[in-house]
Design a protein around this motif. Structure first.
Motif, PDB file in Angstrom:
ATOM      1  N   GLU A 163      -7.839  24.569   9.169  1.00 36.73           N
ATOM      2  CA  GLU A 163      -8.078  23.394  10.015  1.00 36.73           C
ATOM      3  C   GLU A 163      -6.768  22.690  10.354  1.00 36.73           C
ATOM      4  O   GLU A 163      -6.576  22.259  11.501  1.00 36.73           O
ATOM      5  CB  GLU A 163      -9.019  22.425   9.294  1.00 36.73           C
ATOM      6  CG  GLU A 163      -9.387  21.205  10.126  1.00 36.73           C
ATOM      7  CD  GLU A 163     -10.264  20.233   9.353  1.00 36.73           C
ATOM      8  OE1 GLU A 163     -10.301  19.048   9.742  1.00 36.73           O
ATOM      9  OE2 GLU A 163     -10.910  20.652   8.364  1.00 36.73           O
ATOM     10  N   VAL A 164      -5.871  22.575   9.392  1.00 37.64           N
ATOM     11  CA  VAL A 164      -4.583  21.922   9.630  1.00 37.64           C
ATOM     12  C   VAL A 164      -3.796  22.677  10.700  1.00 37.64           C
ATOM     13  O   VAL A 164      -3.233  22.069  11.622  1.00 37.64           O
ATOM     14  CB  VAL A 164      -3.767  21.822   8.328  1.00 37.64           C
ATOM     15  CG1 VAL A 164      -2.295  21.504   8.620  1.00 37.64           C
ATOM     16  CG2 VAL A 164      -4.359  20.760   7.416  1.00 37.64           C
ATOM     17  N   LYS A 165      -3.769  24.008  10.594  1.00 41.25           N
ATOM     18  CA  LYS A 165      -3.051  24.805  11.589  1.00 41.25           C
ATOM     19  C   LYS A 165      -3.640  24.590  12.983  1.00 41.25           C
ATOM     20  O   LYS A 165      -2.906  24.386  13.970  1.00 41.25           O
ATOM     21  CB  LYS A 165      -3.097  26.284  11.238  1.00 41.25           C
ATOM     22  CG  LYS A 165      -2.334  27.164  12.232  1.00 41.25           C
ATOM     23  CD  LYS A 165      -2.438  28.632  11.909  1.00 41.25           C
ATOM     24  CE  LYS A 165      -1.583  29.457  12.873  1.00 41.25           C
ATOM     25  NZ  LYS A 165      -1.883  29.188  14.299  1.00 41.25           N
ATOM     26  N   ALA A 166      -4.975  24.625  13.065  1.00 45.14           N
ATOM     27  CA  ALA A 166      -5.636  24.444  14.356  1.00 45.14           C
ATOM     28  C   ALA A 166      -5.374  23.045  14.908  1.00 45.14           C
ATOM     29  O   ALA A 166      -5.162  22.868  16.118  1.00 45.14           O
ATOM     30  CB  ALA A 166      -7.138  24.684  14.215  1.00 45.14           C
ATOM     31  N   ALA A 167      -5.380  22.033  14.027  1.00 46.49           N
ATOM     32  CA  ALA A 167      -5.163  20.658  14.462  1.00 46.49           C
ATOM     33  C   ALA A 167      -3.746  20.449  14.972  1.00 46.49           C
ATOM     34  O   ALA A 167      -3.526  19.708  15.938  1.00 46.49           O
ATOM     35  CB  ALA A 167      -5.455  19.694  13.316  1.00 46.49           C
TER      36      ALA A 167
END
Length: 287
Positions: A250-254
């Motif tokens: 999720e952090v990478k996508a965000a």
């Protein structure tokens, strides 16, 4: 909006439109008593509730939660790139953040009325809550002129007006449409799925994707969602290791989402935040 609910208790959650920076809000500014200004309405509603409850034989202390927001969070809410990056590097879109790391705006136990309710028997508490609901409905109408049937109805009406304003004022704005389209093309180039280029859809795209992942996990665990309102579910219990894996993705996508939207967010977020504040004031709430 899909709402996660803990297994211990159900709660009505208002639609948070400022999701890019988290669902946080500053404390309402204090105004002279009786001024009738938007920021004064929450206190006026609380006083009206207390008077109504007194008439029904119950004690109630007027109380408006005081919510503090740091400068960094305030900047992130308005689309500041550096502050949004700092937040997303730790929390992603805020979906798979461990419960222990979530910072509530305020706790129910902070209210002086929590101690009052804790002293009541089960039967007395049921009567108290029923009276409180009626008094809150009456107070909202008295102070704002809004006719609501319940807390959930108030949130639904508020959300509807916010969405209508966003559709009217933002989704048709040529500049925002152009910026959202560029953001979408960038995300597609990075391999992300983009179903809609409408500005409001682009702002919610990432959080919606991970929220749907969490919803699927919840619906397939061993805790049935029987009896819950449509679109709601019990938040799944994930191990620390599993949560960490989901959060890393999720952090990478965000962060990718932020890079692609670094021109879009500063143009979009201040305007959607202003709409949320304005409509919240209409309903006598300090957003």
């Amino acid at each position: 909006m899909i709402v996660m609910l803990t297994r211990s208790r159900l709660a009505v959650a208002a639609f948070c439109l400022i999701s890019a920076a988290g669902c946080t809000s500053p404390a309402p500014e204090k105004q002279p008593a009786g001024s009738g200004s938007g920021s004064d309405k929450p206190q006026l509603i609380q006083v009206a509730i207390a008077n109504c409850m007194k008439g029904k034989g119950f004690k109630y202390v007027p109380w408006v939660p005081k919510v503090e927001m740091g400068e960094g969070a305030r900047k992130a809410m308005l689309g500041d790139y550096e502050e949004m990056r700092k937040d997303r590097s730790e929390n992603g879109f805020g979906i798979f953040v461990p419960s222990a790391n979530r910072k509530p705006l305020w706790k129910e136990s902070d209210s002086p009325n929590s101690a009052i309710k804790n002293q009541l028997s089960e039967a007395q508490l049921a009567s108290y809550d029923k009276a409180l609901t009626g008094c809150r409905i009456q107070a909202v109408k008295q102070v704002t002129g809004k006719v609501v049937a319940s807390d959930a109805d108030l949130a639904e009406q508020e959300n509807k007006l916010i969405q209508q304003a966003i559709e009217r004022d933002l989704n048709g704005d040529p500049t925002l449409i152009e910026l959202a389209s560029a953001m979408g093309d960038c995300l597609k180039g990075k391999g992300y799925r983009v179903d809609s280029l409408r500005p409001s859809d682009m702002e919610r795209r990432g959080s919606k994707e991970f929220e749907e992942q969490k919803r699927r996990i919840a619906l397939n665990d061993d805790i049935p969602e029987n009896g819950l309102p449509e679109g709601r579910y019990y938040e799944p219990h994930l191990s620390a290791a599993t949560t960490k894996q989901y959060l890393a993705k999720e952090v990478k996508a965000a962060l990718d989402d932020l890079e692609c939207g670094k021109d879009f967010y500063p143009a979009y977020l201040p305007r959607t935040t202003e709409i949320a504040y304005r409509v919240s004031a209409e309903f006598g709430k300090g957003l």
